[in-house]
Design an enzyme around this catalytic site. Structure first.
Site, PDB file in Angstrom:
ATOM      1  N   ARG A 137       0.665  -1.050   0.004  1.00 44.97           N
ATOM      2  CA  ARG A 137      -0.178   0.259   0.272  1.00 44.97           C
ATOM      3  C   ARG A 137       1.009   1.531  -0.378  1.00 44.97           C
ATOM      4  O   ARG A 137       1.824   1.909   1.180  1.00 44.97           O
ATOM      5  CB  ARG A 137      -1.046  -0.100   1.427  1.00 44.97           C
ATOM      6  CG  ARG A 137      -1.803   1.448   1.599  1.00 44.97           C
ATOM      7  CD  ARG A 137      -2.708   1.259   2.310  1.00 44.97           C
ATOM      8  NE  ARG A 137      -4.001   0.662   1.674  1.00 44.97           N
ATOM      9  CZ  ARG A 137      -5.097   1.206   2.978  1.00 44.97           C
ATOM     10  NH1 ARG A 137      -5.490   1.546   3.691  1.00 44.97           N
ATOM     11  NH2 ARG A 137      -6.125   0.256   1.691  1.00 44.97           N
ATOM     12  N   GLN A 162     -10.365  -3.926  -3.087  1.00 47.69           N
ATOM     13  CA  GLN A 162     -11.753  -3.624  -2.641  1.00 47.69           C
ATOM     14  C   GLN A 162     -12.337  -4.055  -3.444  1.00 47.69           C
ATOM     15  O   GLN A 162     -13.453  -4.094  -3.157  1.00 47.69           O
ATOM     16  CB  GLN A 162     -11.419  -2.214  -2.575  1.00 47.69           C
ATOM     17  CG  GLN A 162     -12.407  -0.880  -1.795  1.00 47.69           C
ATOM     18  CD  GLN A 162     -12.851  -1.406  -0.356  1.00 47.69           C
ATOM     19  OE1 GLN A 162     -12.009  -1.707   0.403  1.00 47.69           O
ATOM     20  NE2 GLN A 162     -14.129  -2.310  -0.733  1.00 47.69           N
TER      21      GLN A 162
HETATM   22  N1   CP Z   1     -11.653   0.101   2.291  1.00 49.37           N
HETATM   23  C1   CP Z   1      -9.684  -0.322   3.270  1.00 49.37           C
HETATM   24  O1   CP Z   1      -8.946  -0.152   2.311  1.00 49.37           O
HETATM   25  O2   CP Z   1      -9.751   0.062   4.198  1.00 49.37           O
HETATM   26  P1   CP Z   1      -8.391   0.648   5.344  1.00 49.37           P
HETATM   27  O3   CP Z   1      -7.408   1.482   4.581  1.00 49.37           O
HETATM   28  O4   CP Z   1      -8.781   0.320   6.120  1.00 49.37           O
HETATM   29  O5   CP Z   1      -7.372  -0.902   4.604  1.00 49.37           O
HETATM   30  N1  NVA Z   2     -10.102   6.841  -1.437  1.00 48.56           N
HETATM   31  C1  NVA Z   2      -9.315   5.902   0.291  1.00 48.56           C
HETATM   32  C2  NVA Z   2      -9.946   5.062   0.704  1.00 48.56           C
HETATM   33  C3  NVA Z   2      -9.370   4.628   1.777  1.00 48.56           C
HETATM   34  C4  NVA Z   2      -9.583   3.124   1.696  1.00 48.56           C
HETATM   35  C5  NVA Z   2      -8.070   6.877   0.060  1.00 48.56           C
HETATM   36  O1  NVA Z   2      -7.705   6.493  -0.489  1.00 48.56           O
HETATM   37  O2  NVA Z   2      -7.548   7.585   1.564  1.00 48.56           O
END
Ligand code: CP
Ligand code: NVA
Length: 323
Positions: free
Chosen positions: A102, A132
């Site tokens: 991430r 997601q």
């Molecule tokens: N929806 C999602 O990716 O949640 P987190 O940011 O908590 O991992």
């Molecule tokens: N669009 C949001 C999604 C979080 C899961 C972000 O990137 O912060």
């Protein structure tokens, strides 16, 4: 199917995306059948942004398949600062069996996948959030019994979540509507890709600035935070711009009477969605969060089992010499 990485929904055929969903339903129905599927395998999880769902679902998911998670926090690796993406990839491929990452720039994940000989999974970038989207459509499939022909209305920022939702919708035959304020639509290149894929699966993509039109007769109403991770300095400005795009009960009732509400979470209640909607009986946000686990187990299994077989085959001549 042979696939090394899970970087973008766009990298796959519609059949492959359906296959991942099929495996996810199997894993969810009979988890114990797969308890040793990835025995002895380690998944490195690189996080450069915070997380609840992604962290927990990958951690628990690899454990449930017999493998081990290895969490690497934002301060530990300092990708590109302490060490280059290339060198991180080349180190990790010697010690672990797959990498989940991430990060901010999408190119980092693309480069990691190119340099590493082991599977690389996109756990969210500024550009996309493909894991997601797999959980999103798994949830729609479960609740609605189909995906093809569903009207999926995403109301809010044309961000990473919106892009992956429209890419997967194009792969799976959904009619995706995105309602964003002017200037916050998904980028043109992403729209063009989804519209090109559409005719193959009977999918469509409509971009509008009108949330009521998007919500009208929808099967699914979806929203995400107005300010994504990394955009915190724009929070106040975005609150003003996105205010007319809040998913209120009034807006939600424009959708079909049996429409469901989805949100990738975390939710900023009172901003993009009201409590009344997210806490209603037609909100499936926690089932959707759980489906991250099942969808990602399918991805881990498909990628890691294939990669493992290849790696073992490549090692055999060396074993011969030792004997
Ligand atoms: N929806 C999602 O990716 O949640 P987190 O940011 O908590 O991992
Ligand atoms: N669009 C949001 C999604 C979080 C899961 C972000 O990137 O912060």
């Amino acid at each position: 199917m042979h696939l090394k990485d899970f970087v973008s929904i766009r990298d796959f055929t519609p059949q492959q995306i359906r296959h991942f969903l099929h495996i996810a339903t199997q894993l969810k129905a009979r988890p114990s059948d797969y308890h040793a599927a990835l025995q002895g395998k380690t998944l490195a999880m690189i996080f450069e942004k915070p997380s609840l769902r992604t962290r927990v679902s990958f951690d628990v998911g690899i454990e449930q398949l017999g493998g081990h998670p290895l969490y690497l926090s934002p301060d530990e690796i300092s990708l590109g600062k302490r060490e280059s993406v290339h060198d991180v990839a080349k180190n990790l491929e010697r010690m672990v069996h797959a990498i989940m990452i991430r990060t901010f720039e999408h190119q980092i994940v693309v480069d990691m996948a190119r340099y590493a000989s082991i599977p690389v999974i996109n756990g969210l970038t500024d550009y996309s959030h493909p894991c997601q989207a797999m959980a999103d459509y798994l949830t729609m499939l479960e609740v609605k019994g189909r995906i093809a022909g569903l009207k999926v209305a995403y109301i809010g920022d044309g961000n990473n979540v919106a892009r992956s939702l429209m890419f997967a919708g194009a792969q799976l035959g959904a009619d995706v509507w995105i309602a964003s304020p002017p200037g916050y639509e998904p980028d043109q290149e992403a729209i063009v890709w989804a519209r090109k894929r559409g005719p193959e699966t009977d999918a469509s993509l409509t971009i509008t600035h009108d949330p009521e039109m998007a919500a009208f007769a929808a099967d699914v109403v979806y929203t995400d935070v107005w300010t994504s991770m990394g955009q915190e300095s724009e929070t106040e400005l975005r609150k003003r711009i996105f205010a007319p795009y809040q998913v209120t009960w009034h807006l939600f009732t424009r959708a079909k009477p049996d429409a469901i509400f989805l949100h990738c979470l975390p939710a900023h209640r009172g901003d993009e969605v009201t409590d009344e909607v997210i806490d209603s009986a037609r909100s499936f946000v926690f089932a959707q969060a759980e489906n991250r686990l099942h969808a990602q187990k399918a991805i881990l299994m498909e990628l890691m089992q294939g990669a493992y077989r290849e790696r073992e085959a490549a090692r055999e001549p060396l074993l011969e010499l030792v004997r």
